[in-house]
Design a protein around this motif. Structure first.
Motif, PDB file in Angstrom:
ATOM      1  N   GLU A 172       0.819  -1.653  -0.148  1.00  0.00           N
ATOM      2  CA  GLU A 172       0.021   0.280  -0.471  1.00  0.00           C
ATOM      3  C   GLU A 172       1.087   1.178  -0.084  1.00  0.00           C
ATOM      4  O   GLU A 172       1.764   1.484   0.785  1.00  0.00           O
ATOM      5  CB  GLU A 172      -0.934  -0.246   1.603  1.00  0.00           C
ATOM      6  CG  GLU A 172      -2.108   1.123   1.311  1.00  0.00           C
ATOM      7  CD  GLU A 172      -3.059   0.983   2.485  1.00  0.00           C
ATOM      8  OE1 GLU A 172      -3.737   0.471   2.036  1.00  0.00           O
ATOM      9  OE2 GLU A 172      -2.633   1.051   3.658  1.00  0.00           O
TER      10      GLU A 172
ATOM     11  N   GLN B 117       7.320  15.491   3.880  1.00  0.00           N
ATOM     12  CA  GLN B 117       6.987  14.042   5.038  1.00  0.00           C
ATOM     13  C   GLN B 117       6.313  13.192   4.079  1.00  0.00           C
ATOM     14  O   GLN B 117       5.731  12.724   5.390  1.00  0.00           O
ATOM     15  CB  GLN B 117       6.488  15.343   6.441  1.00  0.00           C
ATOM     16  CG  GLN B 117       7.364  15.321   7.466  1.00  0.00           C
ATOM     17  CD  GLN B 117       6.671  16.835   7.965  1.00  0.00           C
ATOM     18  OE1 GLN B 117       5.398  16.795   8.019  1.00  0.00           O
ATOM     19  NE2 GLN B 117       7.499  16.686   9.754  1.00  0.00           N
TER      20      GLN B 117
ATOM     21  N   ALA C  76       2.522   6.546  -8.628  1.00  0.00           N
ATOM     22  CA  ALA C  76       3.057   6.133  -7.227  1.00  0.00           C
ATOM     23  C   ALA C  76       2.187   5.434  -6.398  1.00  0.00           C
ATOM     24  O   ALA C  76       2.228   5.324  -5.404  1.00  0.00           O
ATOM     25  CB  ALA C  76       3.967   6.837  -6.969  1.00  0.00           C
TER      26      ALA C  76
HETATM   27  N1  LIG Z   1      10.427  12.390   7.589  1.00  0.00           N
HETATM   28  C1  LIG Z   1       8.814  11.856   7.848  1.00  0.00           C
HETATM   29  N2  LIG Z   1       8.461  12.549   8.488  1.00  0.00           N
HETATM   30  C2  LIG Z   1       6.869  12.303   9.250  1.00  0.00           C
HETATM   31  N3  LIG Z   1       6.601  11.110   8.709  1.00  0.00           N
HETATM   32  C3  LIG Z   1       7.137  10.551   7.496  1.00  0.00           C
HETATM   33  C4  LIG Z   1       8.243  10.970   6.781  1.00  0.00           C
HETATM   34  N4  LIG Z   1       8.688  10.399   5.781  1.00  0.00           N
HETATM   35  C5  LIG Z   1       8.123   9.628   5.944  1.00  0.00           C
HETATM   36  N5  LIG Z   1       6.848  10.028   6.671  1.00  0.00           N
HETATM   37  C6  LIG Z   1       5.329   9.058   7.002  1.00  0.00           C
HETATM   38  O1  LIG Z   1       5.764   7.525   7.264  1.00  0.00           O
HETATM   39  C7  LIG Z   1       4.689   6.936   6.125  1.00  0.00           C
HETATM   40  C8  LIG Z   1       5.228   5.459   5.415  1.00  0.00           C
HETATM   41  O2  LIG Z   1       6.478   6.526   4.180  1.00  0.00           O
HETATM   42  P1  LIG Z   1       7.202   5.573   2.720  1.00  0.00           P
HETATM   43  O3  LIG Z   1       7.708   7.409   2.273  1.00  0.00           O
HETATM   44  O4  LIG Z   1       7.966   4.472   3.739  1.00  0.00           O
HETATM   45  O5  LIG Z   1       6.048   4.833   2.534  1.00  0.00           O
HETATM   46  P2  LIG Z   1       6.042   4.112   1.045  1.00  0.00           P
HETATM   47  O6  LIG Z   1       5.142   2.746   1.325  1.00  0.00           O
HETATM   48  O7  LIG Z   1       7.367   4.238   0.349  1.00  0.00           O
HETATM   49  O8  LIG Z   1       4.997   4.641   0.229  1.00  0.00           O
HETATM   50  P3  LIG Z   1       4.004   5.515  -1.712  1.00  0.00           P
HETATM   51  O9  LIG Z   1       4.269   3.950  -2.265  1.00  0.00           O
HETATM   52  O10 LIG Z   1       2.957   6.302  -1.305  1.00  0.00           O
HETATM   53  O11 LIG Z   1       5.696   5.669  -1.959  1.00  0.00           O
HETATM   54  C9  LIG Z   1       3.870   7.633   5.725  1.00  0.00           C
HETATM   55  O12 LIG Z   1       2.702   7.406   6.741  1.00  0.00           O
HETATM   56  C10 LIG Z   1       4.463   9.419   5.331  1.00  0.00           C
HETATM   57  O13 LIG Z   1       3.770  10.267   6.025  1.00  0.00           O
END
Ligand SMILES: Nc1ncnc2c1ncn2[C@@H]1O[C@H](COP(=O)(O)OP(=O)(O)OP(=O)(O)O)[C@@H](O)[C@H]1O
Ligand SMILES: Nc1ncnc2c1ncn2[C@@H]1O[C@H](COP(=O)(O)OP(=O)(O)OP(=O)(O)O)[C@@H](O)[C@H]1O
Ligand SMILES: [Mg+2]
Ligand SMILES: [Mg+2]
Lengths: 258, 278
Positions: free
Chosen positions: A39, B154, B184
């Protein structure tokens, strides 16, 4: 080659904390390509950043090639592991030309034949000599992404972490990049973690695939299981069904726009 | 088909360069009704530039020319910068390909979406906040209240993309260009976002240009598809017929996509023929 045991990452924002990664464990053998799907917002990018030592994390084990992933890495360690970010724009210096971007790591590591290597790297990702002296804003989205991939590969790192490397690319360029990665894997032992939303891409390139949802690992399955639909979790089944394309039938939990 | 919302005849976009000029779009002609028009094609083939030209957003020193470029009866070729701003604020809008680059890094998500409500919809602050939260929920953000307070760095990639979509949709445009809006997103969220766009087309009569590399999505979601190569529209077909397209470039594209059903050791690549640009 990569060992992750009970990895946790928590971000703090104001009074609230976000548990982005919650107790994830997996191992990736040398020469293996490991996939992560799941997700949006489930913590996939954060797992890669933690392995690269780019975000603070806690774990029982977090090792690359037997060495703990530290926040401050030495030059040799940076050469061991490269990360291709999801946002090519954010990772390319806006005032550096493609040539400058590709040249920099070679200069830092004192590599010989820099010009030849830059030209070869440009050709490897399907770009043309005319792109060499352009700035990132003068390239299309997919061209920028290819520059980021070329830079990550230019030092032939043994460990490569790829965050959605081909989602901005058309399928013909994607095919060239996936073939390039497969060939590199044969010419030297390349260990990869590939994050992608495209199940066909991970099934094509990966041996095993982790499914993530809400910061947790749902299951780890083989590429053959993914192809045949032999999975245990409902979420994985939903993903497979959704990857077959858009259906016009309304969903049950539809939100009506005011 | 209904009256076209948008008519484009012989559109050209050129970026002059030191040695040679880049002809990013060449002699493109098409119309758009209240429908979903897909644009697919190679990276660098001019898809985003076509979209930007339609909104008056081609950056300097790019040159845009066309025989006709009109939107709901208005001649876009004669638009002043003020006219463009008025059009872009409310009636036409674009979801950009690089979400994080297009978002303001020093403003929270809530402030950015809310701004559109205040500026273009004349809402009060309280109404703007409520509407912003509703939009974040509509694009399936898990925790709208939390996300409201976050800064772009974030957000995960897919959250950034959905914030962009929410921001474009609050203004309720009648013409939307969505440039890789779901690349994405995981496939389940992707389908829900497509459903929102689908409703806007079928219920509100919005015209949608949908730029994407995902042939499965384009063929299952769009009505018609334009295939671009080297700045030219080389073929147009009904979306459901994409798998049986005639142009060799389109056929090569279809063959290059990996599939869950068929396992290949090596993916087919495209051999480009200079004849395609003639
Ligand atoms: N620097 C940050 N500060 C606060 N929250 C963060 C930060 N980086 C990521 N998050 C939070 O951590 C969670 C996971 O983010 P992540 O980028 O790892 O997701 P993802 O699985 O790569 O998603 P996507 O497929 O949309 O790229 C999210 O809820 C995001 O808002
Ligand atoms: N500001 C600019 N200056 C010079 N050339 C440019 C500029 N912007 C775009 N181009 C060139 O115009 C061509 C078309 O770019 P465009 O961004 O429209 O491609 P695209 O089809 O959207 O590709 P992608 O799928 O990779 O996003 C490319 O060759 C690109 O390098
Ligand atoms: Mg991510
Ligand atoms: Mg583009």
């Amino acid at each position: 080659m990569i060992a992750v045991d009970d990895l946790n990452v928590t971000f703090h924002n104001g009074g609230r904390s976000i548990h982005a990664v919650q107790g994830i464990s997996f191992n990736v053998a040398a020469g293996e390509t490991f996939g992560i799907v799941g997700e949006s917002g489930s913590g996939k990018s954060t797992v890669l950043k933690a392995i690269a030592g780019l975000v603070p994390s806690t774990s029982s084990v977090l090792e690359v090639d037997g060495r703990p992933a530290a926040r401050r890495r030495s030059r040799a360690e940076r050469r061991l592991l490269q990360l291709v970010f999801q946002d090519p724009y954010a990772s390319l210096h806006p005032r550096q030309t493609v040539d400058g971007i590709l040249r920099e790591p070679l200069v830092i590591h004192g590599v010989a034949d820099i010009d030849d290597k830059v030209m070869a790297a440009i050709a490897d990702v399907g770009l043309l000599p005319m792109h060499r002296f352009r700035y990132p804003h003068q390239l299309s989205g997919g061209q920028r992404q290819r520059v980021a991939i070329a830079r990550a590969l230019i030092l032939r790192p043994p460990v490569l972490l790829l965050d959605e490397p081909t989602s901005a690319l058309d399928v013909s360029i994607q095919a060239e990049i996936l073939n390039l990665l497969a060939n590199l894997r044969q010419s030297y032992s390349l260990t990869c973690i590939l994050v992608s939303h495209d199940l066909a891409v991970v099934a094509h390139l990966c041996n095993r695939i982790a499914i993530m949802q809400l910061g947790k690992l749902v299951e780890i399955i083989s590429a053959a299981d993914l192809r045949s639909g032999t999975v245990t979790a409902d979420y994985t089944r939903e993903l497979i069904a959704a990857s077959r394309g858009f259906t016009r039938a309304p969903s049950q939990n539809q939100v009506v726009l005011s | 088909m209904t009256d076209p919302l948008l008519t484009v005849e012989d559109l050209n976009v050129t970026f002059p360069g030191r040695e040679t000029a880049v002809r990013a779009v060449r002699n493109a002609s098409f119309t758009l009704g209240r429908e979903r028009l897909g644009i697919v094609g190679e990276s660098g083939s001019g898809k985003s530039t076509t979209g930007r030209a339609l909104l008056g957003l081609v950056p300097r020193p790019g040159i845009v020319t066309a025989k006709t470029m009109s939107y709901a009866g208005q001649n876009l070729l004669q638009c002043t910068e003020r006219d463009w701003q008025r059009l872009r604020g409310r009636r036409m809008s674009m979801v950009m390909q690089d979400p994080k680059y297009s978002l303001n890094p020093v403003k929270t998500v809530g402030a950015q979406i809310g701004e559109t409500c205040l500026l273009h919809l004349g809402m009060t602050r309280k109404q703007a906040a409520a509407r912003t939260l509703a939009m974040l929920e509509a694009v399936r953000i898990r925790d709208p209240e939390l996300t409201y307070q976050l800064y772009p760095h974030q957000l995960s990639g897919g959250m950034g993309q959905r914030v962009m979509i929410a921001m474009m949709l609050v203004a309720e445009p009648d013409f939307l260009i969505a440039d890789e809006p779901t690349s994405a997103l995981d496939v389940t969220v992707q389908n829900e976002v497509l459903r929102i766009l689908d409703d806007l087309v079928s219920e509100r009569g919005m015209g949608l240009i949908f730029i994407s590399h995902n042939l499965t999505v384009v063929s299952s979601f769009c009505d018609r598809v334009l295939i671009m190569y080297g700045g030219k529209i080389v073929e147009e077909c009904a979306a459901r017929d994409l798998q049986n397209a005639r142009h060799p470039y389109t056929r090569a594209l279809v063959a290059a996509a990996p599939s869950l059903d068929i396992q290949r050791t090596e993916l087919a690549t495209v051999t480009r023929d200079p004849e395609w640009l003639k």
